[in-house]
Design a protein around this motif. Structure first.
Motif, PDB file in Angstrom:
ATOM      1  N   PHE A  72       0.908  -1.218   0.081  1.00 40.88           N
ATOM      2  CA  PHE A  72       0.089   0.187   0.082  1.00 40.88           C
ATOM      3  C   PHE A  72       0.721   1.409  -0.119  1.00 40.88           C
ATOM      4  N   ALA A  73       2.193   0.990  -0.455  1.00 37.84           N
ATOM      5  CA  ALA A  73       3.037   2.335  -0.194  1.00 37.84           C
ATOM      6  C   ALA A  73       2.782   3.276  -1.158  1.00 37.84           C
ATOM      7  N   ARG A  74       2.567   4.729  -0.860  1.00 39.65           N
ATOM      8  CA  ARG A  74       2.755   5.640  -1.821  1.00 39.65           C
ATOM      9  C   ARG A  74       4.095   6.025  -2.660  1.00 39.65           C
ATOM     10  N   LEU A 218      -4.560   3.791   2.041  1.00 40.59           N
ATOM     11  CA  LEU A 218      -5.366   2.783   2.583  1.00 40.59           C
ATOM     12  C   LEU A 218      -6.818   3.117   2.311  1.00 40.59           C
ATOM     13  N   ALA A 219      -7.015   4.018   1.456  1.00 41.89           N
ATOM     14  CA  ALA A 219      -8.749   4.466   1.091  1.00 41.89           C
ATOM     15  C   ALA A 219      -9.426   3.142   0.775  1.00 41.89           C
ATOM     16  N   ARG A 220      -8.725   2.256  -0.151  1.00 42.85           N
ATOM     17  CA  ARG A 220      -9.780   1.209  -0.711  1.00 42.85           C
ATOM     18  C   ARG A 220      -9.926   0.221   0.413  1.00 42.85           C
ATOM     19  N   LEU A 221      -9.124   0.276   1.725  1.00 42.90           N
ATOM     20  CA  LEU A 221      -9.653  -0.793   2.458  1.00 42.90           C
ATOM     21  C   LEU A 221     -10.792  -0.179   3.418  1.00 42.90           C
ATOM     22  N   GLY A 222     -11.190   1.137   3.343  1.00 43.37           N
ATOM     23  CA  GLY A 222     -12.272   1.807   4.041  1.00 43.37           C
ATOM     24  C   GLY A 222     -12.117   1.755   5.488  1.00 43.37           C
ATOM     25  N   ASN A 233      -5.336  -4.968  11.153  1.00 42.74           N
ATOM     26  CA  ASN A 233      -5.976  -5.975  10.841  1.00 42.74           C
ATOM     27  C   ASN A 233      -6.495  -6.151   9.307  1.00 42.74           C
ATOM     28  N   ALA A 234      -6.842  -4.875   8.998  1.00 41.66           N
ATOM     29  CA  ALA A 234      -7.229  -4.925   7.428  1.00 41.66           C
ATOM     30  C   ALA A 234      -6.198  -4.904   6.769  1.00 41.66           C
ATOM     31  N   VAL A 235      -5.086  -4.258   6.941  1.00 41.95           N
ATOM     32  CA  VAL A 235      -3.705  -4.071   6.264  1.00 41.95           C
ATOM     33  C   VAL A 235      -3.137  -5.845   6.032  1.00 41.95           C
ATOM     34  N   LEU A 236      -3.021  -6.472   7.201  1.00 47.42           N
ATOM     35  CA  LEU A 236      -2.444  -7.492   7.331  1.00 47.42           C
ATOM     36  C   LEU A 236      -3.125  -8.538   6.573  1.00 47.42           C
ATOM     37  N   THR A 237      -4.510  -8.765   6.530  1.00 45.06           N
ATOM     38  CA  THR A 237      -5.465  -9.599   5.848  1.00 45.06           C
ATOM     39  C   THR A 237      -5.901  -9.346   4.428  1.00 45.06           C
ATOM     40  N   ALA A 238      -5.585  -8.205   4.171  1.00 47.15           N
ATOM     41  CA  ALA A 238      -5.948  -7.682   2.557  1.00 47.15           C
ATOM     42  C   ALA A 238      -5.364  -8.676   1.553  1.00 47.15           C
TER      43      ALA A 238
END
Length: 238
Positions: A72-74, A218-222, A233-238
């Protein structure tokens, strides 16, 4: 980057729940806490563990967490401010090469036992590979070996021939100030005992530093405005 393990595979066989492991690793890398501080804090939650257990978690999971956040790095800018700072390992001073762009976003870092031409070139090669593009401008201090390294990288084609190289103490204040965010966390650790463990731990600290600076999209993760645990949790499980 290779295929990532599923979360079930990553935490398979662990005595503690993955939420506890993630929390301990995250807090250790982010805050000025010793391993024994964390042991005491977990004890207040009814969890008994040894400080060496948390240390092993950091060594195993910090690299895995970095891989997952990296997706997710910019993109960062192409004007790099490069400098080295000092880290003590087994009583000896080693060198942490770091770079930020003109906006203060972390470009990359590399721990080295030496401060010389070879170490500088290794840092630039790592940074260029990680960013998948070379900088247009490089700002250094007056250390001769660093300038020589850039000249040699341009000569062998690792850097474009038109890359602008400059030396400016004023412009490099940005990277020198940025060192503080990492060095203040390292200082509490009172010196590392092993080079490999130091490199892994510093990589985790650098990850937390980048997260604080908002270097991940991280926008797409909401998860905007959510608690840190929810975001992780959202980042690690994406």
């Amino acid at each position: 980057m290779g295929k990532l393990k599923s979360m079930e595979e990553l935490f398979e066989g662990r005595h503690f729940d993955r939420e506890v492991i993630i929390l301990c690793v995250r807090w250790y890398l982010r805050f000025k806490l010793s391993l024994r501080d964390l042991v005491e804090m977990m004890a207040e939650r009814g969890l008994s563990m040894a400080h060496t257990t948390i240390m092993r978690w950091v060594q195993q999971y910090a690299p895995e967490f970095e891989k997952r956040w990296r997706r997710f790095a910019r993109a960062i800018g192409q004007s790099w401010r490069v400098d080295e700072t000092y880290v003590k390992i087994r009583g000896e001073w080693c060198y942490l090469y770091r770079a930020v762009d003109r906006e203060g976003r972390t470009v990359d870092f590399r721990l080295s036992a030496k401060r010389d031409v070879a170490a500088t070139k290794a840092f630039f090669r790592k940074a260029i590979k990680g960013q998948q593009r070379a900088p247009q401008t490089i700002t250094l201090d007056g250390y001769a070996a660093s300038h020589r390294a850039v000249r040699e990288l341009k000569a062998d084609g690792s850097l474009p021939a038109n890359t602008k190289l400059r030396s400016s103490k004023y412009l490099n204040n940005l990277i020198e100030q940025d060192h503080r965010g990492v060095k203040q966390r390292i200082a509490v650790m009172v010196g590392f005992k092993d080079f490999k463990n130091a490199a892994v731990t510093i990589a985790g600290i650098e990850l937390m530093h980048r997260i604080r600076k908002g270097q991940f999209a991280l926008a797409r993760l909401g998860v905007q405005g959510q608690a840190a645990s929810t975001i992780w949790n959202a980042v690690l499980t994406a």
